[in-house]
Write an enzyme that holds these catalytic residues in place. Structure first.
Site, PDB file in Angstrom:
ATOM      1  CB  SER A 139      23.225  61.141  15.260  1.00  0.00           C
ATOM      2  OG  SER A 139      23.472  59.998  14.468  1.00  0.00           O
ATOM      3  CE1 TYR A 199      17.831  59.553  16.443  1.00  0.00           C
ATOM      4  CE2 TYR A 199      19.721  59.383  14.974  1.00  0.00           C
ATOM      5  CZ  TYR A 199      19.201  59.459  16.250  1.00  0.00           C
ATOM      6  OH  TYR A 199      20.045  59.439  17.331  1.00  0.00           O
TER       7      TYR A 199
END
Length: 275
Positions: free
Chosen positions: A149, A162
């Site tokens: 990501s 994350y």
């Protein structure tokens, strides 16, 4: 089945919904037999039933990718069902609303949330890779594709855990490529931007969605199929000379300086296109 993945066996983790499910559909459409490795047993079987209805081969397997015993069993079941493994798409990640509430800036991140994030996202990708790679080598090679990501490549205001987990995945992928490339194993990461899957399209709306879209270089935000098509390419022999790299699939979001969007608006207001 015919297609560029005909005769291949693929595992897609977190494939019961969203991006993972669309990727599983796409790999099956290209001829692969697909294992839906999913935490929720009902979603796993539902996705497998959908794919089998198209005439492709698919099985659903419930697995917590953070649990090594479960991962080992999942891999063994795939080999028993299909004879081997050629493709692994490490897509599973934990990003529920409750979990996100504890994943904040560094001074406020909940440590238990951080631990679980690393266990599932980075640890799960490691465990699946660890137990799949020997089966790939036994078949002469294979392709691993890991979902990362922009949070794993660029600093942001939140989602510290994350982002750290996704950064770890990208480096793990390079390590796999270096360690097993001469045995025919390729490993690549896709750096995914905002895609309108089941999670994002409900949580990102209104002004926030427009701000994010303005920072893209494409007219619209991404769709799950945009990601799935890149996974299918990396899984296939078309990408035989692509390994150890990270490919942004983000509509150009990560390709430019942060001032592109506001300067574009500035030029529009003054009726000019240069300084």
């Amino acid at each position: 089945m015919t297609g560029k993945l005909a005769g291949k066996v693929a595992i897609v983790t977190g494939a019961g919904q969203g991006l993972g499910r669309e990727t599983a559909r796409t790999l099956a459409r290209h001829g692969a037999a697909v294992a839906i490795a999913e935490l929720d047993a009902v979603r796993a079987e539902d996705a497998a039933v959908e794919i089998r209805a198209t005439g492709a081969e698919a099985i659903g397997i419930a697995v917590d990718v953070a649990d090594e015993a479960q991962v080992r069993d999942m891999v063994a079941r795939v080999v028993a069902a299909f004879g081997g493994i050629d493709i692994l798409h490490n897509n599973a990640a934990i990003l529920t609303a409750d979990h996100r509430a504890g994943d904040r800036d560094v001074c406020n991140v909940d440590h238990a949330t951080w631990l679980r994030t690393m266990q599932v996202n980075a640890g799960g990708a490691l465990l699946c890779s660890k137990h799949v790679i020997p089966h790939m080598i036994a078949r002469g090679g294979g392709s691993l594709i890991h979902s990362s990501s922009g949070f794993g490549a660029q600093g942001d205001l939140t989602l510290t855990a994350y982002g750290m987990s996704k950064a770890a995945i990208a480096l793990m992928s390079k390590s796999i490529a270096a360690q097993y490339g001469k045995q025919g194993v390729r490993s690549n990461t896709i750096q995914i931007g905002l895609v309108l899957g089941e999670n994002a399209q409900h949580s990102v709306q209104g002004e926030l969605r427009q701000i994010i879209l303005d920072a893209h270089l494409t007219p619209e935000l991404g769709q799950p199929r945009n990601i799935a098509d890149v996974v299918a390419f990396l899984a296939s022999d078309e990408a035989a000379f692509v390994t150890g790299t990270t490919i942004p699939v983000d509509g150009g979001f990560s390709s430019h300086v942060p001032t592109v969007a506001p300067i574009r608006d500035y030029f529009a207001r003054i009726g000019a296109n240069s300084f």
